[in-house]
Design an enzyme around this catalytic site. Structure first.
Site, PDB file in Angstrom:
ATOM      1  N   PHE A 114       0.705  -1.322   0.296  1.00 28.60           N
ATOM      2  CA  PHE A 114       0.102  -0.305   0.075  1.00 28.60           C
ATOM      3  C   PHE A 114       0.368   1.345  -0.183  1.00 28.60           C
ATOM      4  O   PHE A 114       0.228   2.116  -0.872  1.00 28.60           O
ATOM      5  CB  PHE A 114      -0.587  -0.039   1.146  1.00 28.60           C
ATOM      6  N   TYR A 121      -7.816 -13.001  12.716  1.00 32.26           N
ATOM      7  CA  TYR A 121      -7.565 -11.431  12.352  1.00 32.26           C
ATOM      8  C   TYR A 121      -7.975 -10.453  13.436  1.00 32.26           C
ATOM      9  O   TYR A 121      -6.905 -10.370  14.201  1.00 32.26           O
ATOM     10  CB  TYR A 121      -7.931 -10.738  10.633  1.00 32.26           C
TER      11      TYR A 121
END
Ligand code: NAI
Length: 399
Positions: A53, A237
């Protein structure tokens, strides 16, 4: 030196410089024809700029309409006589080459983002190249460790569930093997260490350092990236050690937002889509979800990579008069991933996926290609049988 792909488990041990240039150029080409960024910043600091990113954000801001000058911080392995170096090193090299050609300032700082020394080096670069101020700070570090620069203590993140053990499957990119595993819950020390490495503390420390050095420009914004994902991924997660660190990052965004309000700016945690990067393939149990998601989103025409996510973030959201956020003040770039129909189809695929059929049901070929491309392999314009001139890059790394 002839460079071929070498993968150990899920870690790439080699990278091809000319392929990395192709990967950078492909992203530049995309943003040049995408919806342009308007009202964008001119002086941008990206911490974690060399891949994923962070690199995509840097390319979008430099080439996607904003024409930003950038300072990028990263920790990559430079090439040496015996080692080819990491993809991020070549990404930095070629980003700078192409940005400079376009008349942009592009400074690469190789150093540990957590250290005081790197922060001081960045302040100096802001003084030298940006007339003392930045307009946007992007925090995009994904690291396994953090060293406390005062005591030398090292925190090591552990991607584990909290409370209960979790079973899942991982696909080893090295030999395309589906491996079942069970992860024991993290100890409180492991959870704490993961928070230190991947939570908001260092992001806050960067912003505090920049405020104290009077390096924050009027209207300056800061963002850091997060992931939440659908329920199916929560045990490993969101409800695990990494999710706790991300919640801490979200909370940090609120205190930073108050601090930057003094400059008419703001701070936002930005929730992105699940994507193949050097960091994400490390998350145990996530690959079956990723290949199911890739298959469904590609079929629906809603799939995005890092570059599409970043260009959309900057052209549609971050520089609007009012930044669109959800009830927890998060910018949501995972909107398409979480569409109910997409998630229904992903769940169905995952329910019937196993060690025999994962490559047919999911988009494993697409994921593997993307992983290889992240490391500069699989580009048709590159002759992988020709020797690469590594000496040129070794020289560049020492000057
Ligand atoms: P990546 O592995 O592609 O990039 C990580 C960057 O951090 C690289 O530039 C690397 O050089 C830099 N870095 C690592 N340790 C460093 C250190 N000690 N000092 C300086 N730089 C250092 O990772 P990716 O996936 O782009 O992750 C960036 C952020 O995005 C992370 O916070 C991650 O949790 C988040 N994110 C990732 C998603 C994914 O699916 N890949 C989804 C949503 C959020």
């Amino acid at each position: 030196m002839i460079i071929k792909p070498e993968i150990q488990g899920v870690v790439a041990r080699s990278a091809h410089p000319l392929g990395c240039e192709q990967a950078v150029l492909k992203q530049i080409d995309y943003v040049r024809q995408a919806k342009p960024i308007s009202n964008g910043p001119k002086r941008v600091l990206i911490i974690g700029a060399s891949s994923g990113f962070g690199l995509a954000a840097r390319i979008a801001l430099a080439f996607g309409g904003s024409k930003a000058d950038t300072i990028g911080v990263s920790l990559e392995r430079a090439p040496s006589k015996n080692h080819v170096g990491s993809a991020g090193f070549y990404n930095n090299y070629y980003f700078r080459k192409h940005a400079t050609k376009e008349g942009r300032i592009a400074i690469n700082i190789h150093g540990d983002a957590f250290s005081k020394q790197t922060k001081e080096q960045v302040i100096e670069a802001i003084e030298t190249y940006f007339e003392g101020e930045v307009d946007l700070i992007i925090y995009s570090v994904a690291s396994g460790t953090r060293t406390n620069c005062e005591t030398g203590e090292m925190w090591r993140s552990a991607i584990k569930p909290v409370g209960n053990s979790v079973s899942g499957s991982t696909i080893m990119l090295e030999n395309d093997a589906w491996v079942e595993s069970s992860l024991e819950p993290a100890t409180s020390e492991e959870a704490e260490a993961t928070l230190k490495v991947m939570g908001g503390e260092d992001w806050e420390s960067w912003i505090d350092t920049l405020i104290n050095a009077e390096s924050i420009g009027e209207g300056c914004k800061t963002i850091a990236f997060s992931y939440m994902g659908p329920e199916i991924t929560h045990p490993i997660y969101l409800d695990g050690t990494l999710g706790r660190a991300k919640i801490d990052l979200h909370q940090t965004s609120h205190s930073l937002n108050l601090k930057l309000a003094n400059f008419d700016g703001g701070a936002y945690a930005t929730v992105c889509k699940a994507l193949v990067t050097k960091a994400s393939v490390f998350i145990p149990g996530l690959t079956p979800y990723l290949i199911s998601l890739y298959r469904v989103m590609k079929e629906k025409g809603t799939h995005e990579g890092c570059i599409e996510q970043m260009q959309r973030l900057f052209s549609d959201k971050l520089f609007n008069q009012t930044v669109p956020v959800d009830g927890e003040r998060l910018i949501r770039m995972d909107d398409l991933e979480l569409e109910p129909e997409t998630q229904n189809e992903v769940r169905l695929l995952m329910n019937s996926m196993n060690s025999e059929n994962f490559a047919q049901l999911g988009d494993y070929a697409g994921l593997k290609d993307e992983f290889l491309q992240l490391n500069g392999f699989g580009f048709s314009g590159v002759d992988y049988d020709a020797p690469a001139n590594i000496d040129k890059y070794i020289k560049a790394s020492t000057c």
